[in-house]
Structure formats: C-alpha cells, structure tokens
Write an enzyme that holds these catalytic residues in place. Sequence first.
Site, PDB file in Angstrom:
ATOM      1  N   ASP A  80      53.339  42.672  46.515  1.00 54.65           N
ATOM      2  CA  ASP A  80      52.986  41.523  47.291  1.00 54.65           C
ATOM      3  C   ASP A  80      53.890  40.910  48.096  1.00 54.65           C
ATOM      4  O   ASP A  80      54.465  40.036  47.747  1.00 54.65           O
ATOM      5  CB  ASP A  80      52.136  40.689  46.389  1.00 54.65           C
TER       6      ASP A  80
ATOM      7  N   TYR B  93      51.770  39.038  52.544  1.00 55.60           N
ATOM      8  CA  TYR B  93      50.532  38.258  52.686  1.00 55.60           C
ATOM      9  C   TYR B  93      50.138  38.192  54.047  1.00 55.60           C
ATOM     10  O   TYR B  93      49.196  37.218  54.415  1.00 55.60           O
ATOM     11  CB  TYR B  93      50.314  36.878  51.782  1.00 55.60           C
TER      12      TYR B  93
ATOM     13  N   HIS C 152      52.372  46.478  39.875  1.00 57.56           N
ATOM     14  CA  HIS C 152      51.665  45.198  40.220  1.00 57.56           C
ATOM     15  C   HIS C 152      50.602  44.392  39.321  1.00 57.56           C
ATOM     16  O   HIS C 152      50.952  43.193  39.132  1.00 57.56           O
ATOM     17  CB  HIS C 152      51.027  45.190  41.641  1.00 57.56           C
TER      18      HIS C 152
ATOM     19  N   HIS D  66      42.469  37.646  37.798  1.00 57.62           N
ATOM     20  CA  HIS D  66      42.628  39.009  37.806  1.00 57.62           C
ATOM     21  C   HIS D  66      42.678  39.755  36.291  1.00 57.62           C
ATOM     22  O   HIS D  66      43.371  40.565  35.834  1.00 57.62           O
ATOM     23  CB  HIS D  66      43.935  39.461  38.334  1.00 57.62           C
TER      24      HIS D  66
ATOM     25  N   HIS E  84      49.533  34.623  39.919  1.00 54.51           N
ATOM     26  CA  HIS E  84      50.531  33.710  40.465  1.00 54.51           C
ATOM     27  C   HIS E  84      51.030  32.811  39.344  1.00 54.51           C
ATOM     28  O   HIS E  84      50.759  31.678  39.461  1.00 54.51           O
ATOM     29  CB  HIS E  84      49.866  33.082  41.631  1.00 54.51           C
TER      30      HIS E  84
HETATM   31 FE   LIG Z   1      48.419  40.875  43.936  1.00 55.99          FE
END
Ligand SMILES: [Fe+2]
Length: 459
Positions: free
Chosen positions: A191, A194, A313, A323, A352
Amino acid sequence: MVSRSAFGFIGFVFLSLVWVSHGGITSEFVRKVEKTIDMPLDSDVFRVPHGYNAPQQVHITQGDHEGAGVIVSWVTPSEPGSSVVLYGTAENKRVFHAKGKVTTYRFFNYTSGFIHHCTIRHLKFDTLYFYEVGIGMSPRQFWFRTPPKPGPDVPYTFGLIGDLGQSYDSNTTLSHYEANPKGQAVLFVGDLSYADNYPNHDNARWDTWARFVERSVAYQSWIWTAGNHEIDFAPEIGETKPFKPFTHRYRTPYRASDSTSPLWYSIKRASAYIIVLSSYSAYGKYTPQFKWLEEEFPKVNRSETPWLIVLMHSPWYNSYNYHYMEGETMRVMYEPWFVQNKVDVVFAGHVHAYERSERVSNIAYNIVNGKCSPVSDESAPVYITIGDGGNLEGLATNMSEPQPKYSAYREASFGHAIFDIKNRTHAYYGWHRNQDGAAVVADSMWFYNRYWHSVPESS
Ligand SMILES: [Fe+2]
C-alpha cells in the site's frame, strides 16, 4: 525487617508482571484526535526538480538475488531522454554506465510520464556508489551503498514501513525513519500511494507519492510488497488489468529467484533471506505462487543467511476489528511450511495500527479434532502488523476484546519499526510511534534466531 504489607506489595507487583507477560498488552496510549489528510498538491515534499525534463521520482531496489545488483528507476516528464545510468565509486568519477528501458502506460484519462528502469549488475558488496540519471538534459546525482556479501554473522539494519500514503502523518513517519542513521534498507509491506482513493484512481497521486519518498528511496533500496491499493482494478472506467500502475512503476528482481511474477519473489540481503508474498494473487494449491513457495523454502541455507523473514500485506494474526480474518485462507495454506522451516518473523501491513504476536501456530486443526486455537510454538514466527505508516484512511482503533493470548502488544498509533540484526543469533527489534521523539522505542524485543538459538524470548 520487611513488613507483611511490603511482602504483599512485592507479591502484587510480581503477579502483575506475570499477568502482563501472559495476557498481552493493549497500549493505553491515545494520540491526539486529528483527521488524517493528504498533503496538498503544492506541498514542498511534492516539488518537481528544476530543469527541462529533469528526472523525478527516483527510486532504487535490489536488482539480483545476492545484493550485488540495483534497479534504478525514474520518470522524465516531457520526453523520453536517456535511459542510461552513469555510476562509479567516487563522486566525480562516474566512469561506468548501464542502459535501461523506458515505458509508459495509460490509465483511464491519465497518461504517465516516461518511466525508466535500469538494472546495474555485478557491483562490489558493501561499497558506496555515486550515480547520475537524466544524462544530456538536466542530470541529477544520488548515491547508495550496496549491502555486504551474504554471510551468517553480517550485521544489517532494516526499516519497516507499511501503508504509507501521502498524508501529513505519512511525512512524519518517513521523517522519523530518516532520523535514525542505522536504517540501511526498507522492507515495505504494501500500500504505497493510495492514489486509488481519488476519483478515477487519479494516477497523478502515484507521481506525487514517488516524489515524496524520493528523499529516502533514491539513496537506499526499498523492498516492495504489493498491497490491495496496488491492484487498481476499476472496470467501471475500463481498467481491468490488475496492478497496472504498480508494475509499470516499480520493478522487483523476481526472475533471479525463479519466480514468474514480480508480485512474489525472494532476495538475500546480508544475513537475511527475505521472501515476499502476494496476498492478492492466487495462492491455493497448484497455483504459480504455491508452486514457487513450495520450491523456495528448501533453497534457504540458514548457514549462509540465518534470518528468514517473510513479507506480505494481509496479516494472518490480527486482533483488530478491521480486515479481520482476511489473511486466514493464506494462513491455512502456508502456515505449516512457516513452522517447519522456522521462519523468524513475518511482517504484514493492511491494518492501520501496530501489533506484535507471541510465537504461536494454529496448524493442528484437521476439521474434526476441534484443535482450532493458536498454541504457543517456539518454531513459529513472530507476526508483526506494521500497517501504521499514516495514510489518509486514518487509524484502526477498534480492537477485539479481550485481547487474544497470541497478541503480545497492540496499539493504535502511526509509526515505523527497525529490525537490527547483530549476528546469527540475535536481532534487536524496536517500534517507534510518531508522537514520540525519533529515538524513543515504544515496543521492543530481542529476537533469538529460530535456527541457531531457538529458545524463548522476552520482550
Ligand atoms: Fe491494505
């Protein structure tokens, strides 16, 4: 003479420590509540270098399997210009040259600049090189140091950054990493820009991101992992080829590890063997990634590279309510191999926030035996989620409660980490949150190598 109450107090402290070490720590640290927003296009960090067609977005990554190669990439905005890199070991004597190739791509209504990739091979190990790109127009100069030749007791220091984006917080994360003079290469867990959060995946934000991070990645290799924000799959605007911007802009040395895709590969770097996986490519049995990884583990020689590190990831062990279990199917496929091969540490992003696991495995379950809880396992990796680079989507603050036993430390803050290999048995790991001074370590652990010194650690 010590009073009974003093004994009681000492006992309380002892019990508290025991409880903490077995129950995991959920940090109480709360950052100031400010929205995470992207830096505007006219920000200083995005500035375009002076001069006609001056090379911009310069970045380097490892260019072979051993560390004696470097891929140099850059973009020229107005015309292709030269794809040559001049380089040498003295600043005023760049006597060697390598010729690369130039490519472009279109994405909906965006047309890229001229993207150059040039692989330099057969460099001397542990040597400072100066290099120049933009030959014949507006040349710019940079430098890098090659890693030492792979060997079991070669010290080496990696930075860990994930989910960086281009917000003000991203800038703080990068500045904190840069303030530490020890970092020699970055393991980036996916990532990047973005850009896909903008209308039509505005690819101009791929350009700004690359200009923003140039101040680090033009001088030291960043090892790339693809995340979900690299997919750029947008059939509603006719963009149906996954990973198009990422694969045009970022190269990996995948052929050197017999991989058939730039999205999964391996490298040796100093005393580490690094395997990069793709959470968003097929990984089930019989797929190219599965077959590659199956043949990859036997190639790892821990007498040459004691430290076995995996990057991906989407995390396998994640106790945040973001997630949750997205990495579960890959865990089911590959976790037995990770334990059998004594992987030292797995770094992931995507969530995050920050989290570090105990050494656990969950490979006993066979559908009917009911053994479906993670158990303590000294052959298992430590799993670290470091998706806290600071992108515009903001922090993951919502955690599952109570904290699972496998979770050793978790905190919803932005930051980066350092993995500092001392020799074949010991590595010091530290996580730095953005709100502290750059030198402050908020979570740390001495790693003992799983192959050479497989005894329990304490953080
Ligand atoms: Fe991601």
